[in-house]
Each structure stands twice: as structure tokens, then as C-alpha cells.
Design a protein around this motif. Structure first.
Motif, PDB file in Angstrom:
ATOM      1  N   ASP A  98       0.844  -1.025  -0.103  1.00 24.94           N
ATOM      2  CA  ASP A  98       0.038  -0.011  -0.042  1.00 24.94           C
ATOM      3  C   ASP A  98       0.832   1.356  -0.027  1.00 24.94           C
ATOM      4  O   ASP A  98       0.489   2.170  -0.638  1.00 24.94           O
ATOM      5  CB  ASP A  98      -0.907   0.092   1.261  1.00 24.94           C
ATOM      6  CG  ASP A  98      -2.328  -0.918   1.097  1.00 24.94           C
ATOM      7  OD1 ASP A  98      -2.370  -1.381  -0.077  1.00 24.94           O
ATOM      8  OD2 ASP A  98      -3.155  -0.588   1.800  1.00 24.94           O
ATOM      9  N   LYS A 114       4.245  -0.636   4.094  1.00 26.12           N
ATOM     10  CA  LYS A 114       2.734  -1.045   4.468  1.00 26.12           C
ATOM     11  C   LYS A 114       2.315  -2.077   3.667  1.00 26.12           C
ATOM     12  O   LYS A 114       2.375  -1.860   2.502  1.00 26.12           O
ATOM     13  CB  LYS A 114       1.771   0.236   4.525  1.00 26.12           C
ATOM     14  CG  LYS A 114       0.397  -0.252   4.914  1.00 26.12           C
ATOM     15  CD  LYS A 114      -0.416   0.998   5.001  1.00 26.12           C
ATOM     16  CE  LYS A 114      -2.025   0.580   5.392  1.00 26.12           C
ATOM     17  NZ  LYS A 114      -2.819   1.930   5.223  1.00 26.12           N
ATOM     18  N   ARG A 116      -0.689  -4.957   3.016  1.00 34.10           N
ATOM     19  CA  ARG A 116      -2.100  -5.008   3.127  1.00 34.10           C
ATOM     20  C   ARG A 116      -2.536  -6.459   2.634  1.00 34.10           C
ATOM     21  O   ARG A 116      -2.240  -6.917   1.500  1.00 34.10           O
ATOM     22  CB  ARG A 116      -2.972  -4.042   2.607  1.00 34.10           C
ATOM     23  CG  ARG A 116      -4.523  -4.272   2.875  1.00 34.10           C
ATOM     24  CD  ARG A 116      -5.260  -2.989   2.552  1.00 34.10           C
ATOM     25  NE  ARG A 116      -4.931  -2.547   1.099  1.00 34.10           N
ATOM     26  CZ  ARG A 116      -5.583  -2.884   0.098  1.00 34.10           C
ATOM     27  NH1 ARG A 116      -6.605  -3.847  -0.011  1.00 34.10           N
ATOM     28  NH2 ARG A 116      -5.251  -2.611  -1.237  1.00 34.10           N
ATOM     29  N   ASN A 117      -3.172  -7.287   3.492  1.00 34.70           N
ATOM     30  CA  ASN A 117      -3.921  -8.587   2.787  1.00 34.70           C
ATOM     31  C   ASN A 117      -5.255  -8.012   2.046  1.00 34.70           C
ATOM     32  O   ASN A 117      -6.237  -7.725   2.732  1.00 34.70           O
ATOM     33  CB  ASN A 117      -4.378  -9.406   3.823  1.00 34.70           C
ATOM     34  CG  ASN A 117      -4.818 -10.751   3.518  1.00 34.70           C
ATOM     35  OD1 ASN A 117      -5.749 -10.986   2.767  1.00 34.70           O
ATOM     36  ND2 ASN A 117      -4.319 -11.896   4.016  1.00 34.70           N
ATOM     37  N   ASP A 121      -8.505  -6.928   4.296  1.00 28.12           N
ATOM     38  CA  ASP A 121      -7.871  -5.383   4.637  1.00 28.12           C
ATOM     39  C   ASP A 121      -7.176  -5.356   5.738  1.00 28.12           C
ATOM     40  O   ASP A 121      -6.830  -4.415   6.377  1.00 28.12           O
ATOM     41  CB  ASP A 121      -9.171  -4.461   4.347  1.00 28.12           C
ATOM     42  CG  ASP A 121      -9.385  -4.112   3.295  1.00 28.12           C
ATOM     43  OD1 ASP A 121      -8.657  -4.137   2.261  1.00 28.12           O
ATOM     44  OD2 ASP A 121     -10.801  -3.558   2.982  1.00 28.12           O
ATOM     45  N   ASN A 122      -6.672  -6.522   6.474  1.00 26.87           N
ATOM     46  CA  ASN A 122      -5.977  -6.276   7.401  1.00 26.87           C
ATOM     47  C   ASN A 122      -4.423  -6.047   6.886  1.00 26.87           C
ATOM     48  O   ASN A 122      -3.985  -6.467   5.845  1.00 26.87           O
ATOM     49  CB  ASN A 122      -5.389  -7.871   8.257  1.00 26.87           C
ATOM     50  CG  ASN A 122      -6.666  -8.051   9.001  1.00 26.87           C
ATOM     51  OD1 ASN A 122      -7.452  -7.133   9.635  1.00 26.87           O
ATOM     52  ND2 ASN A 122      -6.958  -9.469   9.404  1.00 26.87           N
ATOM     53  N   PHE A 123      -3.745  -4.958   7.646  1.00 26.41           N
ATOM     54  CA  PHE A 123      -2.265  -4.694   7.304  1.00 26.41           C
ATOM     55  C   PHE A 123      -1.461  -4.366   8.381  1.00 26.41           C
ATOM     56  O   PHE A 123      -1.765  -4.455   9.545  1.00 26.41           O
ATOM     57  CB  PHE A 123      -2.530  -3.376   6.771  1.00 26.41           C
ATOM     58  CG  PHE A 123      -3.108  -2.062   7.376  1.00 26.41           C
ATOM     59  CD1 PHE A 123      -2.168  -1.479   8.207  1.00 26.41           C
ATOM     60  CD2 PHE A 123      -4.388  -1.804   7.553  1.00 26.41           C
ATOM     61  CE1 PHE A 123      -2.543  -0.443   8.999  1.00 26.41           C
ATOM     62  CE2 PHE A 123      -4.671  -0.662   8.419  1.00 26.41           C
ATOM     63  CZ  PHE A 123      -3.893  -0.090   9.268  1.00 26.41           C
ATOM     64  N   THR A 124       0.067  -4.572   8.105  1.00 27.66           N
ATOM     65  CA  THR A 124       1.037  -4.397   8.969  1.00 27.66           C
ATOM     66  C   THR A 124       2.233  -3.838   8.292  1.00 27.66           C
ATOM     67  O   THR A 124       1.957  -3.444   7.075  1.00 27.66           O
ATOM     68  CB  THR A 124       1.391  -5.703   9.347  1.00 27.66           C
ATOM     69  OG1 THR A 124       2.296  -5.632  10.460  1.00 27.66           O
ATOM     70  CG2 THR A 124       1.984  -6.658   8.390  1.00 27.66           C
ATOM     71  N   TYR A 125       3.077  -3.415   9.025  1.00 27.98           N
ATOM     72  CA  TYR A 125       4.309  -2.634   8.572  1.00 27.98           C
ATOM     73  C   TYR A 125       5.603  -3.424   9.003  1.00 27.98           C
ATOM     74  O   TYR A 125       5.515  -4.378   9.752  1.00 27.98           O
ATOM     75  CB  TYR A 125       4.364  -1.433   9.305  1.00 27.98           C
ATOM     76  CG  TYR A 125       3.171  -0.545   9.178  1.00 27.98           C
ATOM     77  CD1 TYR A 125       3.114   0.402   7.928  1.00 27.98           C
ATOM     78  CD2 TYR A 125       2.216  -0.366  10.018  1.00 27.98           C
ATOM     79  CE1 TYR A 125       2.070   1.386   7.890  1.00 27.98           C
ATOM     80  CE2 TYR A 125       1.034   0.614  10.150  1.00 27.98           C
ATOM     81  CZ  TYR A 125       1.066   1.425   8.650  1.00 27.98           C
ATOM     82  OH  TYR A 125       0.039   2.340   8.776  1.00 27.98           O
TER      83      TYR A 125
END
Length: 358
Positions: A98, A114, A116-117, A121-125
Motif C-alpha cells: 500500500d 505497509k 495489506r492483505n 484488509d488487515n495490514f501491517t508494517y
């Protein structure tokens, strides 16, 4: 005390020597990755990233040419898979890059990725930084001596760090602390005392409010707060002992005042003892791993002579342990500090512990 007087203006990045490289490989921290820090520097443009209040976050969102972006996206998805999964490309179709953000503030100048799945819409860094031996020592010591495990990877001149979730300390102090109950404020005061002690023992510096996060956890009918370091750039480099004690940074003034208002002196001493004791237990339970790291660190060059001479003199004055005078490298000071904790806090009564400084 001003930042200029307390901190050096610039800290160099120190290379990973052969012994540390072998250590990282043995403990699965060293791994091949498809993209490096310098690759991400080839961006063609950027825009400022603002927060929800339209204030500059000191991050910029970078953009790449269409040809390079495709290759970079695939590589960053692969890094995510290596860091969080089995390293295969089977999850690539479900991931989207993202944003790629770049921070020009501070020494490390990291990239923040970033991911995102797209299914939920789950995301992580995760972060991409230049490799620095002192930071690696900081990450490993945090992994072994704090209540938290860390996930990071090293490949040549590139360091990949997992994101540490939480509310930035400066944001929490400004926006959340005034809304806390009196009981919660007392708990936060306790955690700051323990955090301050932990940083001092392992010589983790520059823990200003924006370099740690507050982590709230809901437990039955109340919220438990923990304080967690997120920046390990200033692991055992500076010469001033105050750098390793968060209480002396003006950014933490509100937290220090909270300790004064909520805790009696005996309680402060009690929490210091608790933290020293648990760090000593963690040193013991880390076995050969921390022994190997300490031996490597003792022989490494991760600071300048002037800082080593200043810090060992200040620690001798603080502890009256003559062994600090013999140190010639910063890693020796770290090792001696950990050994001091083990020697002085094993099978000793609380009263005796409180009577001792370090």
C-alpha cells in the motif's frame, strides 16, 4: 539539559564483523533477501505524510517509476513472506504494497513498508534500514532481556525490522494520559520506573517519548499499560550516562512528574528491584546465546574512545566498581554492567538492593 548537550549530533553506522555475522547466521537472523536498502533509495518523487490532525509526521511517501515499482512490489512481498511466513511466494497474490514511506529524521533514515492483505484488509508494517552493529546488539539485548521478543533479519548492508505496535509515547502523553484514571496513572508511573531501569541496565539510549510506545491491554475490568522501546539506534554509543536514563529527557518530563505524584520513594525502589531481579533472571535463562553475544560485543568497536572514557568514568562514580575503569571498549562496559547486575542482585534482600545504586 538540551538535546545538543546530551546527545552527539551524528552517530556513525558500525559494520557487522565476522563473529557477529556468524552469530546472526547461527540464530537464523541472517538470511538472503531480494531487495536492499539502497534499492529503495531510487525513488523518483515523494509527498509529505500528514497525520489525522494535518501535522507533518516527518515521513514522506515515495514513488517509483512504473517499471521499478513492479519489481520492488514483488521483492517487498517476498521480504514480508520471509519475515512473517515460510518465505514462499504462495501468499503474494493476496498481498498489496500500500505504501513505501521514508523518514529523513534521525540517524537511521528508515523506510516503512505497509503491506495489506487484500482478502480482509488487515495490514501491517515492517522497516528497511541500513545495517548497524550497535543497533543489532540493541535488538538482540531487547529480545533477551525485555519482556518482548523481536523479529528482525539481516542481509549484508540491510536490516529488516518487524513493526512494534503501540501508541507513540509523545502522542499518548498528549492525547491519552489526561483521560486516564488515577489508578491507571499510578500503573503508568510504575511502568515508567521499570522501563527507565531496564534501559539503564543494558545501556539503551535516547528513549525520548517518540522512541517508545505505550501498549494498552484489556484485562477483565481494567486496562494494563506497558512501555516498549521501538528505536535501538542509540544502543551503547554515547558517553553521557544520562542518555541511558529516560528520566533525564525533557520529552519525558510529564512521566517523571507522574512518578513523583503517584509513587512513594519506597515503591519506586521496590519497582527498581523487581526490574533488576527479572533482568538478572533473563540473563541466566538466555544461556549460551547471551554469553556469545556479550563475548562478541566486548571485542567489537561500536563507539568512539572519548565516549568510552566518559561513560566508564561516570559508571565508576555511580557504582564504585573499579572494574569499569579497566574497560577500553563500549562492549566491555555493557558486559560489565550486566555482570554487575548478576553479581549484586542474586540472593540479596530487598533492603540491601535498595541501598545499592545500580
Amino acid at each position: 539539559m538540551s538535546e545538543e548537550k546530551l546527545m552527539s549530533k551524528k552517530k556513525p553506522a558500525y559494520p557487522v564483523n565476522e563473529s557477529l555475522d556468524a552469530y546472526l547466521e547461527h540464530y537464523k537472523r541472517k538470511i538472503e533477501i531480494p531487495i536492499f536498502y539502497n534499492d529503495l533509495l531510487r525513488f523518483s518523487g515523494s509527498v509529505v505524510v500528514y497525520d489525522a490532525n494535518e501535522e507533518d509526521t516527518l515521513w514522506v511517501r515515495v514513488y517509483y517509476s512504473e517499471f521499478e515499482r513492479q519489481e520492488i512490489d514483488v521483492s517487498l512481498k517476498q521480504v514480508y513472506s520471509i519475515l512473517h511466513s515460510d518465505g514462499s511466494d504462495s501468499i503474494h497474490p493476496y498481498l498489496n504494497v500500500d505504501a513505501v514511506d521514508y523518514c529523513t529524521f534521525g540517524n537511521s533514515k528508515p523506510f516503512r513498508i505497509k503491506i495489506r492483505n487484500i482478502l480482509n484488509d488487515n495490514f501491517t508494517y515492517f522497516y528497511v534500514k541500513k545495517t548497524d552493529a550497535s543497533r543489532i546488539y540493541g535488538l538482540e539485548l531487547e529480545h533477551m532481556l525485555s519482556p518482548y521478543n523481536l523479529n528482525f533479519l539481516v542481509c549484508k548492508d540491510t536490516l529488516i525490522e518487524e513493526h512494534i505496535a503501540g501508541i507513540p509515547g509523545d502522542v499518548f502523553i498528549k492525547d491519552f494520559l489526561p483521560k486516564c484514571t488515577e489508578s491507571e496513572k499510578a500503573q503508568l508511573a510504575k511502568e515508567f520506573v521499570k522501563f527507565n531501569e531496564r534501559c539503564m541496565i543494558r545501556l539503551l539510549g535516547d528513549m525520548r517519548s517518540y522512541n517508545y510506545v505505550i501498549v494498552p491491554t484489556h484485562d477483565f475490568d481494567h486496562v494494563v499499560y506497558k512501555i516498549r522501546a521501538i528505536d535501538f539506534d542509540q544502543q551503547c554509543f554515547e558517553g553521557k550516562f544520562k542518555v541511558y536514563r529516560p528520566q533525564f529527557f525533557k520529552e519525558n518530563f510529564v512521566m517523571v512528574e507522574l512518578v513523583r505524584a503517584k509513587l512513594q520513594r519506597y515503591s519506586v525502589d521496590q519497582y527498581k528491584v523487581e526490574e533488576r531481579s527479572i533482568v538478572a533472571k533473563r540473563i541466566g535463562s538466555s544461556g549460551n546465546r547471551i554469553k556469545k553475544l556479550r563475548n562478541i560485543c566486548k571485542k567489537d568497536t561500536i563507539s568512539v574512545k572519548a565516549n568510552v572514557d566518559m561513560l566508564k568514568a561516570e559508571l565508576y562514580k555511580f557504582t564504585l566498581d573499579k572494574n569499569f575503569k579497566k574497560c577500553t571498549k563500549m562492549g566491555q562496559i555493557v558486559d560489565l554492567g550486566l555482570d554487575f547486575v548478576l553479581r549484586n542482585y542474586k540472593d540479596v534482600s530487598m533492603k540491601q538492593l535498595i541501598d545499592r545504586k545500580f
